[in-house]
Design an enzyme around this catalytic site. Structure first.
Site, PDB file in Angstrom:
ATOM      1  CB  SER A  14      29.683  -4.920   1.879  1.00 41.87           C
ATOM      2  OG  SER A  14      29.475  -5.047   1.062  1.00 41.87           O
ATOM      3  CB  SER A  16      28.224  -6.945  -2.492  1.00 41.59           C
ATOM      4  OG  SER A  16      27.547  -7.236  -1.708  1.00 41.59           O
ATOM      5  CB  THR A  61      24.913  -0.644   0.644  1.00 37.10           C
ATOM      6  OG1 THR A  61      23.932  -1.631   2.477  1.00 37.10           O
ATOM      7  CG2 THR A  61      25.743  -0.781   1.295  1.00 37.10           C
ATOM      8  CE  LYS A  65      19.989  -0.647   0.091  1.00 36.33           C
ATOM      9  NZ  LYS A  65      18.974  -1.241   0.361  1.00 36.33           N
ATOM     10  N   GLY A 125       5.702  -3.469   8.637  1.00 37.74           N
ATOM     11  CA  GLY A 125       6.464  -3.073   8.140  1.00 37.74           C
ATOM     12  C   GLY A 125       5.922  -1.893   7.182  1.00 37.74           C
ATOM     13  CB  ALA A 126       5.293   0.888   6.419  1.00 38.14           C
ATOM     14  N   GLY A 127       7.836   0.781   6.344  1.00 41.08           N
ATOM     15  CA  GLY A 127       8.914   1.931   6.039  1.00 41.08           C
ATOM     16  C   GLY A 127      10.175   1.571   4.240  1.00 41.08           C
ATOM     17  NE  ARG A 150       7.033   2.325  15.904  1.00 39.89           N
ATOM     18  CZ  ARG A 150       7.679   1.666  16.629  1.00 39.89           C
ATOM     19  NH1 ARG A 150       8.836   1.249  17.589  1.00 39.89           N
ATOM     20  NH2 ARG A 150       9.161   2.479  15.321  1.00 39.89           N
ATOM     21  CE  LYS A 154       5.874   5.337   8.178  1.00 35.46           C
ATOM     22  NZ  LYS A 154       7.481   5.286   9.281  1.00 35.46           N
TER      23      LYS A 154
END
Ligand code: ATR
Length: 273
Positions: A14, A16, A61, A65, A125-127, A150, A154
């Protein structure tokens, strides 16, 4: 001194802590920011221990989440739609959950002088990564926000859920009918050196191409976009700094500057093995 942490599993990689340390120096905020590895089955206990210790807030992270969303007693609309929380604030017994990833993207684009108002945007994307940026992108008043995925169903589900006339779900093939001002890759394809098979007709020399993934070398998606003639290609390192800046703002009420921190991180990234 107020203390903050980033929690994940794994966590060693990380960036951060470096980012927040640079922010605290830049804004003269007296805080400490560390990182902690959390056991996969111990997230909730861990959070309650941190609250008991007087920690003020955490970034969360992978892979926590969704659990961070579940433990929140208050939730922002953008976190709810994203289905994920990356910022928790511990305030008077409440656990306040937010998602700063989308604003991080918008902040980064603004800091790189990319205008979103009135623009035609393609989101790939749709995640979780795509869901996280929808509301912050719409808040910038684009003319059109197409979502191509894809699995088209979604993308359709997201459009139905947000219910905003500027949004449209399309397949990768249907991108041939458009020329976009901005294309944002929120698929995970660059992690495996693949590219989403969109039509090259939807890119012009003036299309700004953005990949949420970043790496030392240019990502596979941005390499492809540049080959199609796109003059401006941007990777997700600035989004990482941008989401951190928004978390810092939530906790401290002070918005740090992204550009100088991004410059430092870029130098650090170049030194990575
Ligand atoms: P994240 O939280 O990073 O968004 P995710 O929720 O697993 O991860 O979503 C991954 C996204 O990348 C999805 O949009 C996925 O498309 P599908 O919904 O059709 O699975 C997309 N993706 C992953 N691999 C892909 C590939 N090889 N080609 C195109 N899209 C891909």
């Amino acid at each position: 001194m107020d203390q903050y942490l980033v929690l994940g599993n794994p966590i060693a990689q990380s960036r951060s802590p470096s980012i927040h340390t640079l922010f605290s120096q830049q804004t003269a905020q007296n805080i400490e920011y560390g990182k902690q590895l959390v056991e996969l089955d111990n997230f909730n206990n861990h959070i309650h221990e941190l609250i008991a210790q007087g920690i003020k807030g955490v970034n969360v992270t992978m892979p926590f989440k969704e659990q961070a969303l579940a433990i929140s007693t208050q939730l922002s609309a953008r976190a709810e739609l994203a289905g994920a929380v990356n910022t928790l604030s511990f305030i008077d017994g409440d656990i306040v959950g937010d998602n700063t990833d989308g604003v991080g993207l918008v902040n980064d684009l603004k800091s790189q002088h990319v205008e979103l108002q009135g623009k035609r945007i393609l989101l790939l994307g749709a995640g979780g990564a795509a869901r996280g940026v929808l509301l912050p992108l719409l808040a910038e008043n684009p003319q059109l926000l197409c979502i191509a995925n894809r699995t088209v169903s979604k993308a359709e589900l997201l459009v139905t859920k947000v219910n905003d006339a500027r949004m449209q779900a399309i397949s990768f093939t249907q991108t041939q009918a458009f020329v976009f001002d901005i294309i944002i890759n929120a698929t995970s394809t660059s992690l495996s050196a693949e590219i989403p098979p969109i039509d090259s007709k939807c890119i012009s020399a003036n299309t700004v191409c953005y990949d949420m993934v970043y790496s030392k070398e240019r990502t596979s998606f941005l390499t492809w976009c540049a080959t199609q003639g796109a003059k401006q290609v941007i990777d997700g390192l600035g989004m990482l700094v941008g989401q951190a800046a928004e978390s810092f703002y939530i906790w401290r009420g002070v918005m740090p500057k992204i550009a100088p921190v991004l410059k430092t991180l870029r130098v650090e990234l170049a030194k990575d093995k």
